[in-house]
Enzyme design. Structure first.
Site, mmCIF file in Angstrom:
data_model
loop_
_atom_site.group_PDB
_atom_site.id
_atom_site.type_symbol
_atom_site.label_atom_id
_atom_site.label_comp_id
_atom_site.label_asym_id
_atom_site.label_seq_id
_atom_site.Cartn_x
_atom_site.Cartn_y
_atom_site.Cartn_z
ATOM 1 N N ASP A 1 0.801 -1.063 0.041
ATOM 2 C CA ASP A 1 0.184 0.061 -0.063
ATOM 3 C C ASP A 1 0.758 1.150 0.002
ATOM 4 O OD1 ASP A 1 -1.650 -2.136 0.686
ATOM 5 O OD2 ASP A 1 -3.210 -0.805 1.587
ATOM 6 N N LYS B 1 -6.735 3.486 -3.626
ATOM 7 C CA LYS B 1 -7.252 3.405 -2.279
ATOM 8 C C LYS B 1 -7.377 5.031 -1.834
ATOM 9 C CE LYS B 1 -5.175 2.392 2.455
ATOM 10 N NZ LYS B 1 -4.031 1.539 3.143
ATOM 11 N N LYS C 1 -10.149 0.410 -2.636
ATOM 12 C CA LYS C 1 -10.085 0.209 -1.239
ATOM 13 C C LYS C 1 -10.408 1.533 -0.619
ATOM 14 C CE LYS C 1 -6.804 -0.988 2.513
ATOM 15 N NZ LYS C 1 -5.510 -1.635 2.938
#
Length: 231
Positions: free
Chosen positions: A99, A162, A191
């Protein structure tokens, strides 16, 4: 299924959750508890800072729960080569998801090439070892900038976009998740992260198009699911 959950099969909810602990004061004991909870509930992954990847990988070995590692966290302002190196070392120690925080300042300045190549370097550093999620930090961006960020992430080969780190302004919103879902092709997932603290919030993000939820409240969410659906 309780009223309000719509048609979502709530027994699938654990597989949406990246059970997260990214605080500076996290201890080995706390990371161990995070991993135990992830195994107990069957969460998709635990999401931790790089120094905890080896311990989490060891604790989760054979469980089916993956390890997600943050990179360039939480500002996204590190050198590209350092981000790529950080990602590669995390993957080497067992992280299956990376991430990474986008270079927010470069995006705000209109330097699309920098943003794209910064992401691409991380994608290439872990190709065949880990997938890459790009944290946009949506609280800094207007709608056009969010769409641009999504496009650049996809062009660079990222697997997810995300919403937030949870350390910047704002967090995940239904509107942002829906915008991001519309801004990428079906090959890229979304996400939602930042402020997803209960079952209602989790389900609203899923309905808006999120296929992964980053949250430190995974146990709270599952307790809510148990109370409402018999899960």
């Amino acid at each position: 299924m309780m009223s309000g959950t719509g048609t979502f099969d709530i027994t699938k909810l654990p597989a949406y959750i990246d059970h997260t602990l990214l605080k500076a004061d996290a201890t080995a004991e706390a990371i161990g508890k995070l991993c135990d909870e992830a195994k107990q509930y069957g969460f998709y992954s635990v999401c931790v800072n790089g120094m905890w990847v080896p311990a989490a990988s060891k604790a989760l070995a054979g469980s089916g729960v993956r390890v997600s590692a943050v990179v360039g966290f939480p500002l996204g302002a590190g050198l590209t080569g350092v981000k790529a190196y950080e990602a590669a070392r995390a993957a080497e120690h067992g992280a299956a998801d990376i991430d990474m925080v986008m270079a927010v300042g470069a995006l705000l300045a209109g330097d699309e090439d920098y943003v794209r190549e910064d992401i691409r370097a991380v994608v290439e550093a872990v190709r065949g070892q880990a997938i890459v999620k790009v944290i946009l930090e949506t609280g800094y961006l207007n709608e056009d900038q969010k769409r641009t960020a999504c496009r650049l992430a996809e062009e660079a080969g990222a697997h997810f976009v995300k919403t937030s780190t949870g350390f910047g302004p704002g967090g995940a919103t239904v509107e942002d998740v829906a915008l991001m879902r519309a801004a990428v092709s079906p090959n890229v997932q979304v996400k939602a992260s930042g402020g997803v603290r209960d079952l209602a919030a989790a389900l609203s993000m899923i309905r808006a198009g999120a296929t992964r939820l980053g949250t430190s409240s995974g146990v709270v969410i599952m307790n809510g699911a148990a109370g409402s659906s018999g899960y």
